[in-house]
Structures are given as structure tokens and as C-alpha cells.
Design an enzyme around this catalytic site. Structure first.
Site, PDB file in Angstrom:
ATOM      1  N   TYR A  12    -123.092 113.989  30.605  1.00  0.00           N
ATOM      2  CA  TYR A  12    -123.286 112.946  31.611  1.00  0.00           C
ATOM      3  C   TYR A  12    -123.252 113.471  33.050  1.00  0.00           C
ATOM      4  CZ  TYR A  12    -122.975 109.285  28.088  1.00  0.00           C
ATOM      5  OH  TYR A  12    -123.223 108.448  27.022  1.00  0.00           O
ATOM      6  N   ARG A 152    -118.490 113.262  41.987  1.00  0.00           N
ATOM      7  CA  ARG A 152    -117.970 111.925  42.304  1.00  0.00           C
ATOM      8  C   ARG A 152    -118.907 110.810  41.877  1.00  0.00           C
ATOM      9  NH1 ARG A 152    -116.169 113.308  48.434  1.00  0.00           N
ATOM     10  NH2 ARG A 152    -113.950 113.596  48.047  1.00  0.00           N
ATOM     11  N   LYS A 204    -109.669 115.393  43.494  1.00  0.00           N
ATOM     12  CA  LYS A 204    -110.444 114.684  42.471  1.00  0.00           C
ATOM     13  C   LYS A 204    -109.553 113.784  41.612  1.00  0.00           C
ATOM     14  CE  LYS A 204    -113.387 113.527  39.372  1.00  0.00           C
ATOM     15  NZ  LYS A 204    -114.614 112.803  39.531  1.00  0.00           N
ATOM     16  N   ARG A 211    -108.074 104.582  42.023  1.00  0.00           N
ATOM     17  CA  ARG A 211    -108.831 103.450  41.464  1.00  0.00           C
ATOM     18  C   ARG A 211    -108.097 102.851  40.260  1.00  0.00           C
ATOM     19  NH1 ARG A 211    -113.605 100.961  42.372  1.00  0.00           N
ATOM     20  NH2 ARG A 211    -114.940 100.356  40.646  1.00  0.00           N
ATOM     21  N   ARG A 244    -107.423  93.644  55.720  1.00  0.00           N
ATOM     22  CA  ARG A 244    -106.893  94.892  55.149  1.00  0.00           C
ATOM     23  C   ARG A 244    -106.544  94.766  53.676  1.00  0.00           C
ATOM     24  NH1 ARG A 244    -105.822  94.520  60.158  1.00  0.00           N
ATOM     25  NH2 ARG A 244    -104.088  93.089  59.858  1.00  0.00           N
ATOM     26  N   GLY A 255    -111.928 101.872  30.729  1.00  0.00           N
ATOM     27  CA  GLY A 255    -112.480 102.866  29.819  1.00  0.00           C
ATOM     28  C   GLY A 255    -113.196 103.967  30.576  1.00  0.00           C
ATOM     29  N   CYS A 258    -113.185 109.120  32.739  1.00  0.00           N
ATOM     30  CA  CYS A 258    -112.625 109.608  34.005  1.00  0.00           C
ATOM     31  C   CYS A 258    -111.339 108.889  34.374  1.00  0.00           C
ATOM     32  CB  CYS A 258    -113.656 109.413  35.112  1.00  0.00           C
ATOM     33  SG  CYS A 258    -115.275 109.982  34.632  1.00  0.00           S
ATOM     34  N   LYS A 318    -118.403 100.050  30.275  1.00  0.00           N
ATOM     35  CA  LYS A 318    -118.696  99.142  31.388  1.00  0.00           C
ATOM     36  C   LYS A 318    -120.174  98.744  31.340  1.00  0.00           C
ATOM     37  CE  LYS A 318    -119.743 102.364  35.101  1.00  0.00           C
ATOM     38  NZ  LYS A 318    -119.434 102.731  36.478  1.00  0.00           N
TER      39      LYS A 318
END
Ligand code: SAJ
Length: 411
Positions: A12, A152, A204, A211, A244, A255, A258, A318
Site C-alpha cells: 500500500y 504520511r 511518525k 490521532r 480551539r 482499524g 497504522c 474505513k
């Protein structure tokens, strides 16, 4: 450009990177040990679906990219192989990267640069890669140069992000960073930061952990709101109007290869310090079970007892990708097995392999005919295009696609 680049690992990340470089005039060979995959690419077929990628693939072929299942001699090697984590120790399993580096060493000439693109935990280069290279009699910085240049790009928007995201290159010596930067600059229009290797490794992992923690907060809110009958989506929407505040969306779980993997590297290496990271992982990993409990409540409320009348829409991790790695639906099915339950139907328009899970149905109308409750696990575009077909179903919408009404349930 005279520099010859060999991309090792055509999955990928490696495949999009190699074809993007080739389509921008870089002399590229893509290498993968999987001969069937290489044969497919050489016969002019892409191996996965992704917006805009076919055009880049054919452009790369017309510009002379080669694919091989054997090592080749090159100036720069870009290694993009998987880095799973050990489920018990929570530490990185560097074996694929180590084997790829060993393969490179058996074919490269003096002065070659090995760039690791795969995500690695901080100090992986020091702990595993440097010793392997030195053990083989190479002097790092003289015979072989090493670098870490993590990617990224986001599946679903890879082609755009390859060209528009900023990048990081970690090196021992800045002049090597400049050589690598020249290659990436062929297609990357954003800033390329050169730093040291450990900083690049940590950056990384930190990005994906950030997230994960933020999704976990949204998932925690969903659970709190469910307990006291509050609308989590309305609350997030209003809170996000604060200049903010930017809360992410709750969902059936996290899932992909990463975000659900990388934070474990921090937990594994810093168990007494990565406490928030660990808690976030646990919250996100608990979501498939939470979905299962909600399904059971909805079945009870609607008087449905036959689990085979429940259909899960979406098997991928996703929307609009065909990647099922660590997918919340797979996790949910695993949990069902532990409860000695089975029989739910599964449909996913993006998944071609018919044998991934039992009870997969390949025709959407047939799927709808065979169920009473539709559980939206993934909001593929296909679903949004077919909304009128679903109107009369009981819907459990874990992705907030549908308007709330008496037949639509939320997380
Ligand atoms: N998800 C939610 N709620 C959200 C956002 C995502 O539940 O608000 C879920 C998704 O449904 C999915 C999972 O999280 O199951 C991860 O999806 P994603 O779209 O957030 O990320 P990935 O895994 O596809 O790609 C990430 C990206 N990292 C960041 O955004 C920090 C991408 O930029 C990285 O290149 C990629 O990981 C990688 O390869 O490391």
C-alpha cells in the site's frame, strides 16, 4: 535524473511511491518477493483500488518502471515493508525490515543509500538495523548510508497526499539527506525536513498516536452520551464551533495498519510513561464489543431473535478502501466467536475476496432481502448512493450517515 532507485516492498505504500516517482521521471525498479504480485504488475494490472492511482500506474509503465521479484543493483533503496507489533510484548516486530535490508546488502554496491519508509519505533535503526549492517562487514557512512523517511499518506487520498504532504527525512549526515530529498522532490511539492534518524522515527509514531488518542476521546464521549441518552454528534458539532476545539468522530473502532498499531510501539517501549496512549488504545479496541452490545439491545427492543437477520455493511477498516487489516468488523466477528455466536451476514462492495469471513453476500439486493437490521460499519460511497434501497430497514448507524428517526439507531 541518473540516480537509480529500487523500492523494496510493493504494498500500500511502496507501490504508490514507486509509480509516483517513475511517473515524475525517476529511474525506478519495484521489487517484491511475491512473484504473483510482480507478474500481475508486469502484465499491466494494479493490485489494489485507490482514487486516481490507475492513471499514475499506467503513466509509470509508459515511462519505463520495472517490477522484479529479485534484488537489483541501485543507488538508493527505499524499503516499504510491513512492521507489525508483537501482540504480547507490544513491541515492534522488525523482522521484515531486517530481511529487506539483508536482501539489499546482498546486491548493492559501495555507497548505496538504504531509506526505511516503513514505520518503525524510536531507536529501531540503532537497535536492529545498524547491527545487522555492521555484522555483514559494511561500514555505515562509508559503504552504506542509512535513513528513515516515513510516509504520511492517507489511504483514500494517497495520490493527492503523496504530492502535497510535507515529509521528514532522518539521516546521520545532512548531505545524504539532500540526495534523498532530490528524489522525493521529483513529486513532493511541500516542505521536506531533514533531521536525525531518531527524531524521524519518533515523529511518525507520535503523529499516529495523536490521532488515535483523539479518536479515543470521541469514542469515550459516545459511550458517556449513550449511558445518559445524549446526542454525541450534536454535542461534538457544537463543541467544534469553539475556535480551539476539534473533536474527531466516534466510530465502531480503529482499524488499518497504522493508527491501531503504531501507538503500541510507545506502550511497548515506555510502559510506565505512555499511560494516556495505552488507555486510548484500550478505548478504541473496546468499540467493536460496544457495537455488539448495542446490536443485542436493538434486537431485543425490536423483538428480533435470529442473529442471521442482522447484516454488517462494510468489512474494510474505513470507507472507500479495499484494505481489511485490523478492521473493526473483523474484530467484531472475532468477539462474536468468543461469545459462541455466529451467523450475521456481511456485505462489502469494495472486497473482492469471497472467503475472508463466513456468510458474506455479494449481491446488495440479496443482502438486503436476507436481513432486518442493517449495521453500518463503514460508510462507503456505495451506501450513500443506495440510501433509497435501505429506507425500510432498521438501521444501526455507527458512522453517522443517516438522519435520526424511529428506525435509525446510533452508537
Ligand atoms: N476513525 C474514526 N474516527 C475518526 C477518524 C478515523 O473512527 O474521526 C477510524 C477510521 O474509520 C479507521 C481508523 O480510524 O478505522 C484510521 O483511519 P484514518 O483515516 O484516521 O487513518 P489511516 O490509518 O487510514 O491513515 C493514518 C494517517 N495518519 C494520520 O492521520 C495521523 C495517515 O496520514 C498515515 O500516513 C497512515 O495512518 C500511516 O500509514 O501511518
Amino acid at each position: 535524473m541518473n540516480t537509480k532507485v529500487c523500492v523494496v516492498g510493493l504494498g500500500y505504500i511502496g507501490l504508490p511511491t514507486s509509480i509516483m516517482m517513475a511517473s515524475h521521471g525517476v529511474n525506478v525498479v519495484g521489487v517484491d518477493y511475491n512473484k504473483a504480485l510482480v507478474d500481475k504488475l508486469n502484465s499491466g494490472h494494479m493490485t489494489f483500488k485507490e482514487k486516481g492511482i490507475d492513471d499514475i500506474f499506467f503513466d509509470a509503465i509508459s515511462k519505463g518502471i520495472k517490477f522484479s521479484h529479485e534484488g537489483v543493483s541501485a543507488d538508493i533503496y527505499i524499503v516499504a515493508v510491513p512492521t507489525p507489533y508483537n501482540k504480547l510484548s507490544k513491541k515492534i516486530d522488525p523482522s521484515y525490515v531486517i530481511n529487506a535490508v539483508k536482501d539489499v546488502m546482498s546486491v548493492c554496491s559501495k555507497g548505496a543509500i538504504i531509506v526505511i519508509e516503513s514505520t518503525i519505533s524510536p531507536s529501531t535503526m540503532d537497535k536492529y538495523i545498524r547491527p545487522v549492517i555492521e555484522k555483514n562487514g559494511f561500514v555505515i557512512g562509508k559503504d552504506i548510508h542509512i535513513a528513515h523517511a516515513p510516509e504520511r499518506i492517507i489511504p483514500g487520498n494517497m495520490v493527492y497526499e503523496l504530492q502535497h504532504n510535507s515529509r521528514t527525512i532522518g539521516v546521520d549526515e545532512p548531505y545524504i539527506g539532500e540526495k534523498i530529498k532530490e528524489i522525493y522532490s521529483s513529486f513532493c511539492q511541500n516542505e521536506i525536513v531533514i533531521t536525525d534518524i531518531k527524531t524521524a522515527e519518533m515523529t511518525k509514531v507520535v503523529e499516529n498516536t495523536f490521532r488515535d488518542i483523539n479518536i479515543a476521546f470521541a469514542n469515550e464521549l459516545a459511550k458517556i452520551c449513550r449511558q445518559d441518552n445524549m446526542n454525541v454528534y450534536e454535542i461534538i458539532k457544537i463543541a467544534n464551533k469553539h475556535p480551539r476545539v476539534n473533536i474527531l468522530q466516534p466510530g465502531p473502532g480503529v482499524g488499518g495498519h497504522c493508527i491501531s498499531v503504531d501507538p503500541w510501539f510507545l506502550v511497548g517501549d515506555y510502559p510506565n510513561l505512555a499511560l494516556l496512549t495505552h488507555e486510548a488504545r484500550k478505548i478504541n479496541d473496546s468499540m467493536p464489543e460496544f457495537v455488539l452490545e448495542r446490536i443485542s439491545c436493538i434486537m431485543e427492543e425490536r423483538g428480533i431473535t435470529d442473529v442471521s437477520r442482522v447484516g454488517l455493511y462494510g468489512l474494510t477498516y474505513k470507507e472507500d478502501v479495499d484494505d481489511v487489516r485490523e478492521s473493526p468488523t473483523l474484530q467484531l466477528l472475532e468477539n462474536m466467536k468468543k461469545h459462541l455466536a455466529s451467523g450475521v451476514k456481511v456485505f462489502d462492495p469494495m472486497v473482492a475476496n469471497k472467503n475472508i469471513v463466513p456468510n458474506m453476500i455479494y449481491d446488495f439486493d440479496e443482502f438486503l432481502d436476507s436481513i432486518d437490521i442493517l449495521v453500518v460499519m463503514v460508510a462507503h460511497s456505495h451506501l450513500k448512493k443506495n440510501i433509497n434501497k435501505i429506507k425500510d430497514k432498521i438501521i444501526f448507524d455507527t458512522r453517522n450517515v443517516f438522519e435520526l428517526n424511529k428506525n435509525v439507531y446510533k452508537l
